[in-house]
Write an enzyme that holds these catalytic residues in place. Structure first.
Site, PDB file in Angstrom:
ATOM      1  N   LYS A   1     -28.494  18.444 -48.933  1.00 17.03           N
ATOM      2  CA  LYS A   1     -27.162  18.588 -49.400  1.00 17.03           C
ATOM      3  C   LYS A   1     -26.498  17.438 -49.209  1.00 17.03           C
ATOM      4  O   LYS A   1     -26.506  16.740 -48.127  1.00 17.03           O
ATOM      5  CB  LYS A   1     -26.269  19.701 -48.925  1.00 17.03           C
ATOM      6  CG  LYS A   1     -24.970  19.774 -49.626  1.00 17.03           C
ATOM      7  CD  LYS A   1     -24.164  20.768 -48.921  1.00 17.03           C
ATOM      8  CE  LYS A   1     -23.300  20.845 -47.699  1.00 17.03           C
ATOM      9  NZ  LYS A   1     -22.148  19.953 -47.855  1.00 17.03           N
TER      10      LYS A   1
ATOM     11  N   ASP B   1     -22.797  18.229 -53.505  1.00 19.69           N
ATOM     12  CA  ASP B   1     -21.787  19.030 -53.314  1.00 19.69           C
ATOM     13  C   ASP B   1     -20.496  18.070 -53.207  1.00 19.69           C
ATOM     14  O   ASP B   1     -19.723  17.797 -52.545  1.00 19.69           O
ATOM     15  CB  ASP B   1     -21.977  19.529 -51.698  1.00 19.69           C
ATOM     16  CG  ASP B   1     -20.659  20.249 -51.161  1.00 19.69           C
ATOM     17  OD1 ASP B   1     -19.915  20.819 -52.279  1.00 19.69           O
ATOM     18  OD2 ASP B   1     -20.593  20.394 -50.042  1.00 19.69           O
TER      19      ASP B   1
ATOM     20  N   LYS C   1     -17.934  19.474 -55.741  1.00 19.32           N
ATOM     21  CA  LYS C   1     -16.684  20.263 -56.119  1.00 19.32           C
ATOM     22  C   LYS C   1     -15.750  19.864 -57.077  1.00 19.32           C
ATOM     23  O   LYS C   1     -14.617  19.750 -56.859  1.00 19.32           O
ATOM     24  CB  LYS C   1     -15.869  20.642 -54.726  1.00 19.32           C
ATOM     25  CG  LYS C   1     -16.899  21.093 -53.567  1.00 19.32           C
ATOM     26  CD  LYS C   1     -15.936  21.503 -52.403  1.00 19.32           C
ATOM     27  CE  LYS C   1     -16.752  22.156 -51.123  1.00 19.32           C
ATOM     28  NZ  LYS C   1     -17.588  21.143 -50.557  1.00 19.32           N
TER      29      LYS C   1
ATOM     30  N   ASP D   1     -11.181  19.378 -62.682  1.00 19.18           N
ATOM     31  CA  ASP D   1     -10.356  18.636 -63.483  1.00 19.18           C
ATOM     32  C   ASP D   1     -10.266  19.386 -64.824  1.00 19.18           C
ATOM     33  O   ASP D   1     -10.559  20.311 -64.847  1.00 19.18           O
ATOM     34  CB  ASP D   1     -10.935  17.125 -63.488  1.00 19.18           C
ATOM     35  CG  ASP D   1      -9.799  16.124 -63.770  1.00 19.18           C
ATOM     36  OD1 ASP D   1      -9.084  16.304 -64.589  1.00 19.18           O
ATOM     37  OD2 ASP D   1      -9.970  15.090 -63.131  1.00 19.18           O
TER      38      ASP D   1
ATOM     39  N   THR E   1     -13.229  16.200 -68.890  1.00 23.31           N
ATOM     40  CA  THR E   1     -13.370  15.229 -67.859  1.00 23.31           C
ATOM     41  C   THR E   1     -14.562  15.854 -67.030  1.00 23.31           C
ATOM     42  O   THR E   1     -15.353  15.007 -66.587  1.00 23.31           O
ATOM     43  CB  THR E   1     -12.183  15.006 -66.719  1.00 23.31           C
ATOM     44  OG1 THR E   1     -11.261  14.172 -67.731  1.00 23.31           O
ATOM     45  CG2 THR E   1     -12.622  14.144 -65.983  1.00 23.31           C
TER      46      THR E   1
ATOM     47  N   THR F   1     -13.030  27.939 -47.223  1.00 26.07           N
ATOM     48  CA  THR F   1     -13.036  28.800 -46.013  1.00 26.07           C
ATOM     49  C   THR F   1     -11.754  28.155 -45.225  1.00 26.07           C
ATOM     50  O   THR F   1     -11.381  28.983 -44.339  1.00 26.07           O
ATOM     51  CB  THR F   1     -14.326  28.869 -45.178  1.00 26.07           C
ATOM     52  OG1 THR F   1     -15.023  27.565 -45.225  1.00 26.07           O
ATOM     53  CG2 THR F   1     -15.442  29.686 -45.942  1.00 26.07           C
TER      54      THR F   1
ATOM     55  N   ARG G   1     -25.349  20.722 -38.475  1.00 25.25           N
ATOM     56  CA  ARG G   1     -25.607  20.198 -37.240  1.00 25.25           C
ATOM     57  C   ARG G   1     -26.503  20.895 -36.466  1.00 25.25           C
ATOM     58  O   ARG G   1     -27.351  20.109 -35.576  1.00 25.25           O
ATOM     59  CB  ARG G   1     -24.136  20.133 -36.360  1.00 25.25           C
ATOM     60  CG  ARG G   1     -23.447  19.010 -37.159  1.00 25.25           C
ATOM     61  CD  ARG G   1     -21.825  19.380 -36.665  1.00 25.25           C
ATOM     62  NE  ARG G   1     -21.329  20.567 -37.301  1.00 25.25           N
ATOM     63  CZ  ARG G   1     -20.229  21.189 -37.234  1.00 25.25           C
ATOM     64  NH1 ARG G   1     -19.350  20.494 -36.474  1.00 25.25           N
ATOM     65  NH2 ARG G   1     -19.583  22.121 -37.956  1.00 25.25           N
TER      66      ARG G   1
END
Ligand code: C5P
Length: 234
Positions: A34, A61, A63, A66, A70, A121, A213
């Site tokens: 990602k 990613d 997101k 608009d 666009t 979230t 992580r």
């Protein structure tokens, strides 16, 4: 295969990212990767091309959110970058999501998978009501946005593994759930609160798990990735 472990490469430079991925050059299985806003804004489309060249699949990613025209044009740029999954905010409404699909679709009718963010979230019930003036329970809003994404022809949503089963109940089994918030049973939680292990995520029906992580900060990232794959698929 619409199920996999995706490593969140949350690094701030091309060099750091490629150094991390160098460790996987000799592994049989090339991890799905990602690339998020930080890395994309720092390193640009070249980082996507280089990771693809090395044989990894990419979830970009970014997101998008608009006006439909666009988003459509931006999505055709991502289509030409040949990413495997990209995403947008379902809050952009159904016409924006439909325009995104148009932009993403290649001349031969194929396209990358497109998934939607329902509610971040980081947004809780209080901010939903106070800042966004949405006076409905969070779960109802998330499921409604997921249904909108499905109506627009999208392939799935990003959600917590705790929401995956409900999303599948409402939107159907083949509607993909891509779930971050994954931790090993014996690992650090970091800043994630609502977490599941890879095996639990598989049990509730997550199609893709996004893991940062626990792999990127591990002493042996290849071993941590392989453990994650084992737990998710076994
Ligand atoms: O390091 P960690 O496993 O917590 O990384 C999870 C990844 O998933 C990060 O890239 C984070 O931005 C992303 N993510 C998340 N929660 C969401 C949406 C995305 O953790 N709701």
């Amino acid at each position: 295969m619409n199920r996999d472990v995706i490593i969140a490469c949350d690094f701030s430079s091309k060099e750091q990212t490629l150094r991390f991925l160098d460790q996987f050059e000799k592994t049989d299985r090339k991890p799905f990767v990602k690339v998020g806003m930080e890395l994309y804004y720092a390193a640009g489309p070249d980082i996507v091309r280089e990771i693809k060249r090395r044989g990894h699949k990419i979830f970009l990613d970014l997101k998008l959110h608009d006006i439909p025209n666009t988003v459509k044009k931006a999505m055709s740029v991502l289509r030409d970058l040949d990413v495997d999954i990209c995403n947008l905010h379902a809050a952009g409404t159904i016409p924006m999501m439909e325009a995104a699909i148009e932009g993403l679709t290649r001349a031969d009718g194929t396209r990358p998978l497109l998934i939607a963010v329902t509610q971040l979230t980081s947004t809780d019930q209080e901010s939903l009501e106070r800042d966004l003036l949405i006076a409905r329970p969070m779960e109802e809003v998330v499921l409604h946005y997921a249904m909108n994404a499905k109506k627009a022809g999208l392939d799935g949503v990003v959600c917590s593994p705790l929401e995956a089963a409900r999303v599948h109940e409402v939107c159907g089994k083949s509607f993909l759930t891509v779930t971050p918030g994954i931790r090993f049973a014996d690992g650090a939680k970091d800043d994630q609160k609502r977490i599941m292990t890879p095996a639990q995520a598989r049990a509730v029906g997550s199609d893709y798990i996004v893991v940062g992580r626990p792999i990127t900060a591990a002493e042996d990232p290849v071993a941590a990735y392989e453990r994650c794959v084992r737990e998710f698929f076994e």
